[in-house]
Design a protein around this motif. Structure first.
Motif, PDB file in Angstrom:
ATOM      1  N   HIS A 143       0.812  -1.267  -0.102  1.00  0.00           N
ATOM      2  CA  HIS A 143      -0.007  -0.045   0.223  1.00  0.00           C
ATOM      3  C   HIS A 143       0.926   1.269   0.022  1.00  0.00           C
ATOM      4  N   VAL A 144       1.855   1.196   0.514  1.00  0.00           N
ATOM      5  CA  VAL A 144       2.946   2.237   0.839  1.00  0.00           C
ATOM      6  C   VAL A 144       3.606   2.660  -0.290  1.00  0.00           C
ATOM      7  N   LEU A 145       4.262   1.739  -1.179  1.00  0.00           N
ATOM      8  CA  LEU A 145       5.009   1.836  -2.301  1.00  0.00           C
ATOM      9  C   LEU A 145       4.423   2.616  -3.259  1.00  0.00           C
ATOM     10  N   PRO A 146       3.154   1.985  -3.979  1.00  0.00           N
ATOM     11  CA  PRO A 146       2.615   3.147  -4.699  1.00  0.00           C
ATOM     12  C   PRO A 146       2.503   4.525  -4.536  1.00  0.00           C
ATOM     13  N   LEU A 147       2.213   4.830  -3.247  1.00  0.00           N
ATOM     14  CA  LEU A 147       1.972   6.113  -2.717  1.00  0.00           C
ATOM     15  C   LEU A 147       3.345   6.986  -2.849  1.00  0.00           C
ATOM     16  N   ARG A 148       4.539   6.256  -2.350  1.00  0.00           N
ATOM     17  CA  ARG A 148       5.781   6.804  -2.251  1.00  0.00           C
ATOM     18  C   ARG A 148       6.343   7.083  -3.757  1.00  0.00           C
ATOM     19  N   ALA A 149       5.955   6.199  -4.558  1.00  0.00           N
ATOM     20  CA  ALA A 149       6.345   5.938  -5.918  1.00  0.00           C
ATOM     21  C   ALA A 149       5.929   7.066  -6.935  1.00  0.00           C
ATOM     22  N   ARG A 150       4.681   7.672  -6.670  1.00  0.00           N
ATOM     23  CA  ARG A 150       3.942   8.459  -7.403  1.00  0.00           C
ATOM     24  C   ARG A 150       4.764   9.669  -7.872  1.00  0.00           C
ATOM     25  N   GLY A 151       4.719   9.828  -9.053  1.00  0.00           N
ATOM     26  CA  GLY A 151       5.388  11.026  -9.570  1.00  0.00           C
ATOM     27  C   GLY A 151       7.084  11.082  -9.440  1.00  0.00           C
ATOM     28  N   ARG A 152       7.622   9.809  -8.889  1.00  0.00           N
ATOM     29  CA  ARG A 152       8.966   9.865  -8.566  1.00  0.00           C
ATOM     30  C   ARG A 152       9.707   8.756  -9.346  1.00  0.00           C
ATOM     31  N   LEU A 153      10.886   8.691  -9.551  1.00  0.00           N
ATOM     32  CA  LEU A 153      11.665   7.555 -10.167  1.00  0.00           C
ATOM     33  C   LEU A 153      12.308   7.014  -8.984  1.00  0.00           C
ATOM     34  N   LEU A 154      11.921   5.510  -8.653  1.00  0.00           N
ATOM     35  CA  LEU A 154      12.611   4.923  -7.454  1.00  0.00           C
ATOM     36  C   LEU A 154      13.063   3.746  -8.046  1.00  0.00           C
ATOM     37  N   PHE A 155      14.261   3.351  -7.662  1.00  0.00           N
ATOM     38  CA  PHE A 155      14.950   2.017  -7.867  1.00  0.00           C
ATOM     39  C   PHE A 155      15.337   1.372  -6.802  1.00  0.00           C
ATOM     40  N   ASN A 156      14.881   0.048  -6.792  1.00  0.00           N
ATOM     41  CA  ASN A 156      15.149  -0.823  -5.643  1.00  0.00           C
ATOM     42  C   ASN A 156      16.489  -1.544  -5.916  1.00  0.00           C
ATOM     43  N   GLY A 157      17.577  -0.481  -5.734  1.00  0.00           N
ATOM     44  CA  GLY A 157      18.768  -0.736  -5.593  1.00  0.00           C
ATOM     45  C   GLY A 157      19.652  -1.156  -4.332  1.00  0.00           C
ATOM     46  N   PRO A 158      20.658  -1.980  -4.377  1.00  0.00           N
ATOM     47  CA  PRO A 158      21.207  -2.594  -2.953  1.00  0.00           C
ATOM     48  C   PRO A 158      21.839  -1.198  -2.033  1.00  0.00           C
ATOM     49  N   ILE A 159      21.432  -1.264  -0.951  1.00  0.00           N
ATOM     50  CA  ILE A 159      21.909  -0.262  -0.061  1.00  0.00           C
ATOM     51  C   ILE A 159      22.594  -1.093   1.261  1.00  0.00           C
ATOM     52  N   VAL A 160      23.087  -0.044   2.145  1.00  0.00           N
ATOM     53  CA  VAL A 160      23.571  -0.694   3.246  1.00  0.00           C
ATOM     54  C   VAL A 160      22.773  -0.122   4.589  1.00  0.00           C
ATOM     55  N   GLY A 161      22.437  -0.741   5.367  1.00  0.00           N
ATOM     56  CA  GLY A 161      21.787  -0.601   6.656  1.00  0.00           C
ATOM     57  C   GLY A 161      22.571  -0.394   7.810  1.00  0.00           C
ATOM     58  N   MET A 162      22.107   0.150   9.021  1.00  0.00           N
ATOM     59  CA  MET A 162      23.189   0.172  10.030  1.00  0.00           C
ATOM     60  C   MET A 162      22.512  -0.187  11.472  1.00  0.00           C
ATOM     61  N   ARG A 163      23.052  -1.028  12.032  1.00  0.00           N
ATOM     62  CA  ARG A 163      22.564  -1.539  13.420  1.00  0.00           C
ATOM     63  C   ARG A 163      23.615  -1.167  14.580  1.00  0.00           C
ATOM     64  N   GLY A 164      24.081   0.014  14.622  1.00  0.00           N
ATOM     65  CA  GLY A 164      24.918   0.441  15.846  1.00  0.00           C
ATOM     66  C   GLY A 164      25.055   1.928  15.971  1.00  0.00           C
TER      67      GLY A 164
END
Length: 409
Positions: A143-164
């Protein structure tokens, strides 16, 4: 990567993410398609195919109605009010304080953490398993992704997250920083929910990520070590030419976060490739990985090459509250080329959708640092144009760089 190719990739990433979570509907649609193409030229074959087609159509119609009902079962409201810092005390960071910039956002900053980053060398520990959305967030993702992607170019590329948390060392050495691999849509469907209020239309129940995920048991902001979000690592650097000009990037309207604002010389997210050296060896220290990400973003967005970069110094850290309190690191880069040469450069082709060109400014970091040390507000210490048009990462990067520069004098 050309503009058309990047648009096609953005659409493919979006459809793939949604399709993976709505596969029963896709299966029903496939059944309908197969019923159509397998009609045989015989009475029995035609009869069986028509029955199969009718069953497939009925199932597909039912699934489509259920999908529309589920997607219509939520109302999304953008939270326009400033982040409620009074309701969410900072975690146990030394010298922690909230810095709010009108119309740009709110950051949690710590001068003590910044100073520690100038000297200490946190090691990194990369988790073997990639990040997975927790069940509560996974349920809202379609439900969230269509709302956030509207009018934008979003790529599901690899990223790094942080747990510290990059806290100053309590003993001889700072604690290792835990990192994890994730995808950009994981962040869109977790951290980015902090800007939305989600309401179930049937019960009126509200979901506010700031209360559900950002608050610990004591009522304060969770430390990154206790977070359940993707917490993608932001990396931004401000680069100065040999003749003392600050390089900034004018963001295009397609930028999903800071459209039409001035951005740092290089700004984006830490990626898995930044965790390895050019020869493929793993990077042991947080500083080297973060600097690699900063310089990669700098070269992509400005058209500079690695040979144009003399040195990048890690100078600051913050958490961006409106983006789920995600971690942000800031750097200061010394270039080996002058402003005339920089003005000739163009971003790599894939970045031209997001960048409207470069803008160079005269900025005296030492004067800004001295003003901040004397208690002058950031809004008065920075040049007016940068304060009025600068994105939050640009303002925070200049603040951290000026403090580092002033400490050297």
């Amino acid at each position: 990567m050309g503009k058309l190719t990047r648009r096609a990739r953005a659409k493919a990433d979006y459809l793939g993410f949604i399709g993976a979570r709505e596969w029963p509907l896709a299966a029903s649609g496939l059944g309908v398609a197969l019923g159509v193409v397998t009609i045989l030229p015989s009475a029995v074959g035609v009869g069986l195919s028509v029955v199969a087609l009718a069953l497939g159509m009925a199932t597909f119609t039912r699934d489509l109605r259920l999908l529309r009902r589920r997607w219509a079962g939520f109302e999304f409201t953008t939270i326009a009010a400033p982040f409620p810092t009074a309701d969410l005390p900072p975690p146990a960071y030394p010298d922690a304080a909230y810095l709010a910039v009108p119309a740009r956002g709110t950051a949690l900053v710590s001068a003590a953490i910044d100073r520690a980053l100038w000297q200490e060398r946190h090691t990194v520990d990369v988790a073997e398993e990639p990040y997975r959305l927790p069940p509560s967030l996974k349920a809202t993702a379609p439900h969230v992704l269509p709302l956030r992607a509207r009018g934008r170019l979003l790529f599901n590329g690899p990223i790094v997250g942080m747990r510290g948390d990059p806290l100053p060392a309590a003993g001889a050495r700072p604690a290792p920083i835990r990192l994890h691999r994730a995808r950009f849509f994981d962040a869109v469907c977790s951290n980015e929910l902090a800007a939305l209020r989600i309401t179930r239309t049937d019960t009126g129940e509200e979901y506010d990520l700031r209360k559900a995920e950002l608050t610990d048991t004591a009522g304060a902001l969770r430390e990154l070590s206790g977070s359940t979000l993707a917490d993608l690592v932001g990396v931004s650097t401000v680069a100065f030419t040999t003749d003392g000009k600050l390089v900034t990037v004018r963001q295009s309207p397609l930028n999903s976060v800071s459209g039409l604002l001035l951005a740092p010389s290089g700004s984006g997210s830490l990626e898995p490739r930044d965790l390895r050296t050019p020869d493929g060896s793993p990077r042991r220290f947080l500083h080297t990985a973060v600097r690699a990400g900063m310089e990669r973003e700098l070269c992509e967005e400005s058209g500079l090459t690695p040979g144009d970069v003399r040195e990048t110094k890690l100078v600051g850290f913050a958490r961006w509250m409106e983006r789920g309190a995600k971690p942000e690191f800031f750097g200061l880069t010394e270039l080996a080329v002058d402003s005339t040469e920089v003005a000739r450069r163009r971003p790599v082709s894939g970045e031209r959708l997001y960048s409207a060109g470069l803008a160079l400014f005269d900025v005296d970091l030492s004067a800004i640092g001295a003003a901040l040390a004397g208690g002058v507000p950031l809004s008065e210490a920075l040049p007016q144009r940068l304060w009025e048009d600068g994105s939050l990462p640009l303002l925070l990067a200049l603040r951290a760089a000026a403090a580092w520069q002033a400490a050297r004098v």
